[in-house]
Scaffold this motif. Structure first.
Motif, PDB file in Angstrom:
ATOM      1  N   LEU A 175      11.496 -11.821 -24.284  1.00  0.00           N
ATOM      2  CA  LEU A 175      11.779 -10.605 -25.053  1.00  0.00           C
ATOM      3  C   LEU A 175      11.413  -9.306 -24.338  1.00  0.00           C
ATOM      4  N   THR A 176      11.622  -9.286 -23.024  1.00  0.00           N
ATOM      5  CA  THR A 176      11.452  -8.057 -22.255  1.00  0.00           C
ATOM      6  C   THR A 176      12.790  -7.707 -21.618  1.00  0.00           C
ATOM      7  N   ASP A 177      12.945  -6.433 -21.258  1.00  0.00           N
ATOM      8  CA  ASP A 177      14.213  -5.975 -20.690  1.00  0.00           C
ATOM      9  C   ASP A 177      14.417  -6.474 -19.266  1.00  0.00           C
ATOM     10  N   VAL A 178      15.665  -6.805 -18.980  1.00  0.00           N
ATOM     11  CA  VAL A 178      16.117  -7.150 -17.634  1.00  0.00           C
ATOM     12  C   VAL A 178      17.242  -6.175 -17.323  1.00  0.00           C
ATOM     13  N   VAL A 179      17.145  -5.486 -16.181  1.00  0.00           N
ATOM     14  CA  VAL A 179      18.162  -4.508 -15.786  1.00  0.00           C
ATOM     15  C   VAL A 179      18.863  -5.024 -14.538  1.00  0.00           C
ATOM     16  N   GLU A 180      20.174  -5.166 -14.627  1.00  0.00           N
ATOM     17  CA  GLU A 180      20.981  -5.560 -13.475  1.00  0.00           C
ATOM     18  C   GLU A 180      21.805  -4.345 -13.063  1.00  0.00           C
ATOM     19  N   LYS A 181      21.656  -3.919 -11.802  1.00  0.00           N
ATOM     20  CA  LYS A 181      22.346  -2.723 -11.321  1.00  0.00           C
ATOM     21  C   LYS A 181      23.501  -3.130 -10.410  1.00  0.00           C
ATOM     22  N   TYR A 182      24.624  -2.447 -10.598  1.00  0.00           N
ATOM     23  CA  TYR A 182      25.853  -2.749  -9.869  1.00  0.00           C
ATOM     24  C   TYR A 182      26.491  -1.471  -9.343  1.00  0.00           C
ATOM     25  N   LYS A 183      27.353  -1.644  -8.346  1.00  0.00           N
ATOM     26  CA  LYS A 183      28.200  -0.536  -7.908  1.00  0.00           C
ATOM     27  C   LYS A 183      29.607  -1.072  -7.665  1.00  0.00           C
ATOM     28  N   VAL A 184      30.572  -0.165  -7.704  1.00  0.00           N
ATOM     29  CA  VAL A 184      31.967  -0.510  -7.449  1.00  0.00           C
ATOM     30  C   VAL A 184      32.211  -0.355  -5.955  1.00  0.00           C
ATOM     31  N   THR A 185      32.714  -1.398  -5.311  1.00  0.00           N
ATOM     32  CA  THR A 185      32.977  -1.342  -3.872  1.00  0.00           C
ATOM     33  C   THR A 185      34.337  -0.689  -3.606  1.00  0.00           C
ATOM     34  N   ASP A 186      34.604  -0.415  -2.340  1.00  0.00           N
ATOM     35  CA  ASP A 186      35.875   0.205  -1.947  1.00  0.00           C
ATOM     36  C   ASP A 186      37.080  -0.649  -2.321  1.00  0.00           C
ATOM     37  N   ASP A 187      36.903  -1.971  -2.352  1.00  0.00           N
ATOM     38  CA  ASP A 187      38.020  -2.859  -2.708  1.00  0.00           C
ATOM     39  C   ASP A 187      37.941  -3.314  -4.172  1.00  0.00           C
ATOM     40  N   LEU A 188      37.248  -2.514  -5.001  1.00  0.00           N
ATOM     41  CA  LEU A 188      37.156  -2.706  -6.455  1.00  0.00           C
ATOM     42  C   LEU A 188      36.481  -4.019  -6.865  1.00  0.00           C
ATOM     43  N   GLN A 189      35.533  -4.469  -6.048  1.00  0.00           N
ATOM     44  CA  GLN A 189      34.687  -5.587  -6.420  1.00  0.00           C
ATOM     45  C   GLN A 189      33.446  -5.011  -7.110  1.00  0.00           C
ATOM     46  N   ILE A 190      32.702  -5.865  -7.779  1.00  0.00           N
ATOM     47  CA  ILE A 190      31.443  -5.474  -8.405  1.00  0.00           C
ATOM     48  C   ILE A 190      30.325  -6.015  -7.526  1.00  0.00           C
ATOM     49  N   GLU A 191      29.463  -5.130  -7.036  1.00  0.00           N
ATOM     50  CA  GLU A 191      28.361  -5.547  -6.171  1.00  0.00           C
ATOM     51  C   GLU A 191      27.030  -5.310  -6.865  1.00  0.00           C
ATOM     52  N   GLN A 192      26.290  -6.394  -7.089  1.00  0.00           N
ATOM     53  CA  GLN A 192      24.948  -6.259  -7.643  1.00  0.00           C
ATOM     54  C   GLN A 192      24.026  -5.866  -6.501  1.00  0.00           C
ATOM     55  N   TYR A 193      23.279  -4.763  -6.687  1.00  0.00           N
ATOM     56  CA  TYR A 193      22.393  -4.316  -5.618  1.00  0.00           C
ATOM     57  C   TYR A 193      20.913  -4.337  -6.014  1.00  0.00           C
ATOM     58  N   GLU A 194      20.618  -4.545  -7.310  1.00  0.00           N
ATOM     59  CA  GLU A 194      19.207  -4.610  -7.718  1.00  0.00           C
ATOM     60  C   GLU A 194      19.095  -5.301  -9.069  1.00  0.00           C
ATOM     61  N   ILE A 195      17.961  -5.959  -9.273  1.00  0.00           N
ATOM     62  CA  ILE A 195      17.589  -6.506 -10.580  1.00  0.00           C
ATOM     63  C   ILE A 195      16.139  -6.129 -10.829  1.00  0.00           C
ATOM     64  N   ILE A 196      15.834  -5.769 -12.075  1.00  0.00           N
ATOM     65  CA  ILE A 196      14.484  -5.352 -12.453  1.00  0.00           C
ATOM     66  C   ILE A 196      14.081  -6.158 -13.685  1.00  0.00           C
ATOM     67  N   TYR A 197      12.874  -6.736 -13.667  1.00  0.00           N
ATOM     68  CA  TYR A 197      12.412  -7.511 -14.815  1.00  0.00           C
ATOM     69  C   TYR A 197      10.890  -7.499 -14.856  1.00  0.00           C
ATOM     70  N   GLU A 198      10.338  -7.885 -16.012  1.00  0.00           N
ATOM     71  CA  GLU A 198       8.898  -7.812 -16.223  1.00  0.00           C
ATOM     72  C   GLU A 198       8.206  -9.169 -16.191  1.00  0.00           C
ATOM     73  N   GLU A 199       8.931 -10.226 -16.482  1.00  0.00           N
ATOM     74  CA  GLU A 199       8.323 -11.546 -16.617  1.00  0.00           C
ATOM     75  C   GLU A 199       9.101 -12.580 -15.806  1.00  0.00           C
ATOM     76  N   PHE A 200       8.361 -13.483 -15.167  1.00  0.00           N
ATOM     77  CA  PHE A 200       9.000 -14.643 -14.575  1.00  0.00           C
ATOM     78  C   PHE A 200       9.329 -15.607 -15.706  1.00  0.00           C
ATOM     79  N   GLY A 201      10.335 -16.387 -15.544  1.00  0.00           N
ATOM     80  CA  GLY A 201      10.677 -17.358 -16.569  1.00  0.00           C
ATOM     81  C   GLY A 201      12.079 -17.881 -16.345  1.00  0.00           C
ATOM     82  N   ILE A 202      12.602 -18.523 -17.357  1.00  0.00           N
ATOM     83  CA  ILE A 202      13.924 -19.135 -17.275  1.00  0.00           C
ATOM     84  C   ILE A 202      14.968 -18.082 -16.915  1.00  0.00           C
ATOM     85  N   GLY A 203      15.708 -18.361 -15.847  1.00  0.00           N
ATOM     86  CA  GLY A 203      16.791 -17.483 -15.430  1.00  0.00           C
ATOM     87  C   GLY A 203      16.389 -16.311 -14.565  1.00  0.00           C
ATOM     88  N   MET A 204      15.101 -16.115 -14.358  1.00  0.00           N
ATOM     89  CA  MET A 204      14.642 -14.995 -13.546  1.00  0.00           C
ATOM     90  C   MET A 204      14.313 -15.476 -12.134  1.00  0.00           C
TER      91      MET A 204
END
Length: 180
Positions: free
Chosen positions: A62-91
């Motif tokens: 129950l803590t926030d997870v932030v996934e940051k993305y940018k649009v590439t020149d060829d219109l792909q989605i590029e994840q460049y950062e993830i921010i989270y507070e707790e280790f656990g399932i899926g992190m």
């Protein structure tokens, strides 16, 4: 009779012109398609090199997870950062090759990610429905100018295929434009 033929031809040309006009790509956008029907649900106008983030509340810790993305020149989605507070399932527990793992201000950051996707499959939380979409210029505290809750545009529990692509005038009329 000649006048009728000209009028019919003119009407046909106008209809063809309108058909082409409404189906001509007018701008790039982050597009949300309903995962079941494939119909365009909503879109956020974005351009190459624009960034956006998706924040969700992790359903277990129950803590926030932030996934940051940018649009590439060829219109792909590029994840460049993830921010989270707790280790656990899926992190993630560590950074990948050429990535940077940092603990800063009580949060874990994995930076310098270069994970590219043609599209993302995102489910709007049902049990913990607190997804947010943010975009725009960031201030000195790395806070985006604009943020909206998914629930303003999407049903809790539904899933969406998200991609960056060109939208047409018809798409613009059919989908809902995401705005603050």
């Amino acid at each position: 009779m000649q006048r009728k033929k000209r009028l019919v031809l003119l009407v046909i040309i106008i209809i063809i012109g309108i058909s082409i006009g409404v189906n001509y790509p007018i701008q790039t956008a982050l597009i949300f398609h309903d995962g079941e029907s494939g119909e365009l649900t909503a879109f956020l106008p974005l351009h190459e090199n624009d960034s956006f983030s998706i924040t969700f509340t992790h359903s277990i810790h129950l803590t926030d997870v932030v996934e940051k993305y940018k649009v590439t020149d060829d219109l792909q989605i590029e994840q460049y950062e993830i921010i989270y507070e707790e280790f656990g399932i899926g992190m993630p527990s560590n950074a990948g090759e050429n990535e940077e793992f940092i603990y800063e201000d009580g949060k874990y950051h994995i930076r310098n990610m270069k994970h590219q996707f043609e599209s993302l499959n995102i489910r709007n939380g049902k049990v913990v429905s607190n997804h947010r979409l943010a975009w725009g210029e960031r201030n000195s505290n790395d806070v985006a100018c604009c943020e909206v809750p998914f629930n303003d545009y999407f049903e809790p529990g539904d899933w969406y295929k998200v991609k960056v692509d060109w939208i047409t005038l018809l798409d613009y009329w059919e989908g809902e434009r995401i705005h603050e």
